[in-house]
Design an enzyme around this catalytic site. Structure first.
Site, PDB file in Angstrom:
ATOM      1  N   LYS A 181      39.024  45.990  41.131  1.00 40.17           N
ATOM      2  CA  LYS A 181      39.985  45.260  41.964  1.00 40.17           C
ATOM      3  C   LYS A 181      40.352  43.900  41.375  1.00 40.17           C
ATOM      4  CE  LYS A 181      39.692  48.838  44.309  1.00 40.17           C
ATOM      5  NZ  LYS A 181      40.721  49.878  44.115  1.00 40.17           N
TER       6      LYS A 181
ATOM      7  N   ARG B  99      46.421  58.542  42.820  1.00 40.01           N
ATOM      8  CA  ARG B  99      46.311  59.957  43.196  1.00 40.01           C
ATOM      9  C   ARG B  99      47.430  60.328  44.158  1.00 40.01           C
ATOM     10  NH1 ARG B  99      42.954  57.087  46.797  1.00 40.01           N
ATOM     11  NH2 ARG B  99      43.688  57.392  48.927  1.00 40.01           N
TER      12      ARG B  99
ATOM     13  N   GLU C  78      39.146  36.535  48.799  1.00 41.97           N
ATOM     14  CA  GLU C  78      40.564  36.500  49.171  1.00 41.97           C
ATOM     15  C   GLU C  78      40.712  35.701  50.454  1.00 41.97           C
ATOM     16  OE1 GLU C  78      42.356  40.333  49.699  1.00 41.97           O
ATOM     17  OE2 GLU C  78      42.030  40.934  47.613  1.00 41.97           O
TER      18      GLU C  78
ATOM     19  N   HIS D 263      38.750  52.019  58.638  1.00 42.47           N
ATOM     20  CA  HIS D 263      39.374  52.222  57.330  1.00 42.47           C
ATOM     21  C   HIS D 263      39.748  53.675  57.056  1.00 42.47           C
ATOM     22  CE1 HIS D 263      38.473  48.079  56.839  1.00 42.47           C
ATOM     23  NE2 HIS D 263      37.188  48.283  56.878  1.00 42.47           N
TER      24      HIS D 263
HETATM   25  C1  MV4 Z   1      42.027  42.498  53.849  1.00 43.54           C
HETATM   26  C2  MV4 Z   1      42.263  42.204  55.212  1.00 43.54           C
HETATM   27  C3  MV4 Z   1      42.592  40.920  55.537  1.00 43.54           C
HETATM   28  N1  MV4 Z   1      42.682  39.968  54.576  1.00 43.54           N
HETATM   29  N2  MV4 Z   1      42.154  41.531  52.936  1.00 43.54           N
HETATM   30  C4  MV4 Z   1      40.531  46.961  54.493  1.00 43.54           C
HETATM   31  C5  MV4 Z   1      40.443  48.075  53.538  1.00 43.54           C
HETATM   32  C6  MV4 Z   1      40.627  47.487  52.196  1.00 43.54           C
HETATM   33  N3  MV4 Z   1      41.448  48.356  51.404  1.00 43.54           N
HETATM   34  C7  MV4 Z   1      41.248  46.145  52.422  1.00 43.54           C
HETATM   35  N4  MV4 Z   1      41.183  45.891  53.816  1.00 43.54           N
HETATM   36  C8  MV4 Z   1      41.564  44.705  54.332  1.00 43.54           C
HETATM   37  N5  MV4 Z   1      41.705  43.705  53.441  1.00 43.54           N
HETATM   38  C9  MV4 Z   1      42.468  40.316  53.303  1.00 43.54           C
HETATM   39  N6  MV4 Z   1      42.557  39.351  52.368  1.00 43.54           N
HETATM   40  C10 MV4 Z   1      42.168  43.227  56.140  1.00 43.54           C
HETATM   41  C11 MV4 Z   1      41.815  44.482  55.702  1.00 43.54           C
HETATM   42  C12 MV4 Z   1      41.781  45.506  56.685  1.00 43.54           C
HETATM   43  C13 MV4 Z   1      42.684  46.564  56.620  1.00 43.54           C
HETATM   44  C14 MV4 Z   1      43.636  46.680  55.600  1.00 43.54           C
HETATM   45  C15 MV4 Z   1      44.501  47.740  55.542  1.00 43.54           C
HETATM   46  C16 MV4 Z   1      44.446  48.701  56.539  1.00 43.54           C
HETATM   47  C17 MV4 Z   1      43.524  48.622  57.556  1.00 43.54           C
HETATM   48  C18 MV4 Z   1      42.633  47.555  57.612  1.00 43.54           C
HETATM   49  C19 MV4 Z   1      41.714  47.472  58.648  1.00 43.54           C
HETATM   50  C20 MV4 Z   1      40.835  46.413  58.687  1.00 43.54           C
HETATM   51  C21 MV4 Z   1      40.869  45.444  57.694  1.00 43.54           C
END
Ligand code: MV4
Length: 502
Positions: free
Chosen positions: A116, A291, A200, A235
């Site tokens: 990442k 994918r 982040e 998630h």
């Molecule tokens: C985040 C975020 C808030 N701020 N990054 C969750 C899964 C992972 N792929 C990244 N995720 C998140 N990253 C920052 N800087 C909130 C989430 C997140 C989220 C993101 C996408 C879809 C669903 C989510 C559910 C909870 C938290």
């Protein structure tokens, strides 16, 4: 064109890929574990090879066994589906080394997007907006404190080798740094055998919007618009749609250009997805998935494109003949997971005793189950996907509700009743949601009260007797016909309340 493709997967996605092969005149090879001897993907394929015990680690995740099956079958290409080894750079590298075409990007691209922090560096260099934070793994607590103060609280610690939400820790002030630092490292080490973490800025209630891209081996890259995937639980996406209720044509064009830039900078080949978080008019790169995704059908329906055909054509070296285009109508997908939505999504097992699949206008069923299929705990609970297409979002929601009403699965609990409730929920209908939707609508998970259960049981019993699903009773089920029973009854079959019996 390719001649023979081995599908290194099972369930609905294996069936999906095998169907595309047949349409393009390509022979298909299934692989199966001991638990899957009678599974639908096996009989859809032209040939099938056993690859070991039920445990995925000894079958669907065994690179050696998959390559042995590939060699015996004489295939020229391997499709990994999603999950299992789909984003494993070692697997794609091993396929390439064995002289097989891996249907996906190169192992270098997979490795780049799997790291990442490396992906964030590449995206920054390509001019793609990334969430404020750092792009190298953090060295120590002092550096963490400095970066956290610099970008401002709240912040989110993430695993460099992560993705999918594992190993994330939110920190609200200096006092939370120390414990989050050690916990995040510990979790990252346990989950990914790699303890590197980075920071982040924490975004509050983002929406998850992702862009589908296609890239051929001739320098052509297009995007096929977005998918809205904000309805998730822990998630795991539950409902996806295209277009997103919040994406305007202008925003789509901007996000699409950035997704194309991201793909170009990664020397991308094949079908891929660039995930963004959207928060208050801003969007930020989150991850790139190298994918085909579970939710690809909604894009197929609104763009009229077959993404698996495209993957197979690109793998065969054909140039893209498509152009980026605007979506037509609206598509929604509900994941049908074998889980009990009213018991904290507890995985459900058993035998599919009855199965009545919805059909009719605008309805697509991508399934990996049949009557008699055994659902076990060995594999992912996703057993099918129900996808609808209609002219507007409202019509698509109505159509999904109708399709869910037609669906009967007996023998194994699924989350279909949860989806049916969401289709009636005002915030969902209004497009007012974000990634915290389920926490704010926990009422959707209440109940499954006794009358619901009894109704479901009665319906399954009716099906067994071949009476079909009835919200209204058949005429011969009705009490002896009174004077006014030729009409559809409004108040039930008794005829009372309509003044016909005094
Ligand atoms: C985040 C975020 C808030 N701020 N990054 C969750 C899964 C992972 N792929 C990244 N995720 C998140 N990253 C920052 N800087 C909130 C989430 C997140 C989220 C993101 C996408 C879809 C669903 C989510 C559910 C909870 C938290």
């Amino acid at each position: 064109m390719l001649k023979k493709v081995l599908v290194a997967n099972r369930g609905e996605i294996a069936v999906r890929v095998i169907r595309a092969c047949r349409e393009l005149g390509i022979s298909s090879v299934a692989v199966y574990s001991e638990a899957d001897r009678l599974a639908p993907h096996v009989w859809h394929a032209d040939e099938a090879y056993p690859i070991g015990p039920a445990r995925a680690a000894e079958s669907y995740l065994s690179i050696v066994r998959l390559l042995n099956a590939a060699k015996r079958s004489g295939c020229d290409a391997v499709h990994p589906g999603y999950g299992f080894l789909a984003e494993n750079a070692d697997f794609s590298g091993a396929c390439e080394a064995a002289g097989l075409i891996f249907i996906g990007p190169t192992s270098e691209t997979i490795a780049l997007m799997g790291d990442k922090t490396a992906a964030r560096r590449a995206m920054e260099a390509a001019g793609v907006p990334v969430v404020p934070g750092n792009t190298e793994a953090l060295k120590d607590l002092d550096e963490l404190r400095t970066v956290a103060r610099d970008i401002g609280y709240p912040v989110l610690l993430k695993a460099a080798a992560g993705g999918g939400g594992k190993g994330m820790r939110r920190v609200d002030d200096d006092s939370g740094l120390k414990s989050a630092w050690s916990a995040a490292q510990r979790e990252a080490q346990a989950a990914f055998s790699d303890s590197r973490v980075y920071l982040e800025k924490y975004l509050s209630r983002p929406r998850h919007v992702e862009i589908q891209i296609l890239a051929d081996g001739h320098g052509n890259v297009i995007h096929l618009g977005e998918r809205e995937c904000s309805i998730q639980r822990r998630h795991q996406k539950l409902i996806e749609e295209s277009p997103s209720p919040v994406v305007t044509p202008e925003l789509r064009a901007r996000m699409g250009e950035h997704a194309i830039a991201a793909a170009r900078s990664a020397k991308y080949r094949g079908a891929g997805t660039v995930e963004f978080m959207v928060a208050e008019d801003h969007f930020y790169f989150l991850e790139m998935n190298t994918r085909l995704q579970v939710e690809h059908p909604v894009t197929e329906l609104v763009t009229g494109t077959d993404l698996v055909h495209a993957q197979l054509r690109i793998a065969a070296g054909e140039p893209l003949t498509l152009d980026s285009l605007e979506p037509r109508g609206h598509a929604i997908e509900c994941r049908i997971n074998a889980e009990d939505p009213f018991s904290d999504f507890l995985p459900a097992t058993g035998r599919i005793e009855q199965l009545r699949v919805p059909s009719g206008p605008g309805v697509r069923w991508d399934g990996g189950i049949e009557r008699g299929t055994e659902i076990t705990l060995y594999y992912d609970p996703l057993i099918a996907k129900l996808i609808v297409h209609a002219q507007s979002r409202e019509a698509a929601i109505d159509r999904m509700a109708r399709a869910l009403d037609e669906l009967i699965i007996d023998g194994v609990a699924t989350i279909a009743p949860f989806h049916r409730r969401v289709m009636d929920e005002p915030d969902f209908r209004a497009g007012r949601f974000h990634t915290g939707y389920l926490e704010e609508h926990s009422g959707l998970l209440d109940g499954g009260d006794e009358s619901d259960r009894q109704e479901a049981i009665a319906l399954a019993a009716a099906l067994l007797e071949d009476r079909g699903r009835r919200r209204v009773r058949l005429e011969h089920d009705a009490p002896a016909a009174g004077p006014n029973l030729w009409r559809w009854p409004q108040g039930g079959w008794s005829g009372r309340g309509r003044g016909t019996r005094g």
